[in-house]
Design an enzyme around this catalytic site. Structure first.
Site, PDB file in Angstrom:
ATOM      1  CD  GLU A   6      -2.419   4.124   2.812  1.00 39.91           C
ATOM      2  OE1 GLU A   6      -3.636   4.213   3.056  1.00 39.91           O
ATOM      3  OE2 GLU A   6      -1.956   3.329   1.958  1.00 39.91           O
ATOM      4  CG  HIS A  11      -2.043  -0.980   1.096  1.00 35.70           C
ATOM      5  ND1 HIS A  11      -3.099  -1.003   1.975  1.00 35.70           N
ATOM      6  CD2 HIS A  11      -2.286  -1.968   0.199  1.00 35.70           C
ATOM      7  CE1 HIS A  11      -3.939  -1.963   1.633  1.00 35.70           C
ATOM      8  NE2 HIS A  11      -3.460  -2.570   0.554  1.00 35.70           N
TER       9      HIS A  11
END
Length: 150
Positions: A81, A79
């Site tokens: 993040e 991901h």
């Protein structure tokens, strides 16, 4: 929202374009900022040395019929993040007190990493079907703001 939120969200959307995710609606970008300074960026894509779904020509999640927000581990991508936090760690950059801008609301796995990285605010544009992530962020005292450019 303020002018800096707008500028950093625009940058986050540009970073999302670097994504190697097969599904265009799931190209996600993240920018982590403190004191109006960019600390690091991340986008969703396969780990170094692993072919991306674009390179493979198919999405594993689509192939297996996995709905959004479920079985997050069944994906080649890391991901946005997570990649931003890992990039900061690789550069020795402290994220304490920072703000994370993201094109999409973080999932619960990312939420836990955000908490432990010391990030204090998350600004996201698109929703994500993970209420547990919201609960974790709120319980940890992380300010969660849905971006609105209006």
């Amino acid at each position: 929202m303020n002018k800096w939120d707008k500028r950093f969200m625009e940058l986050t959307e540009q970073v999302a374009l670097w994504s190697s995710c097969f599904k265009e609606d799931r190209q996600v970008g993240a920018v982590i900022v403190r004191d109006k300074r960019i600390l690091c960026t991340g986008y969703n894509g396969a780990p170094e040395g692993v072919q991306s779904c674009k390179e493979k020509g198919e999405c594993l999640r689509i192939k297996l019929g996995i709905p959004s927000g479920h079985n997050l581990e069944l994906c080649y991508s890391v991901h946005a993040e997570q990649n931003a936090i890992v990039n900061a760690a690789r550069m020795g950059t402290c994220l304490d007190g920072a703000t994370l801008y993201c094109t999409h609301q973080p999932c619960v796995i990312c939420a836990k990493l955000i908490v432990n990285a010391g990030i204090k605010r998350v600004v996201y544009k698109e929703g994500y079907p993970d209420e547990f992530a919201v609960e974790v962020l709120h319980e940890a005292g992380i300010q969660l703001d849905k971006y609105s450019d209006l």
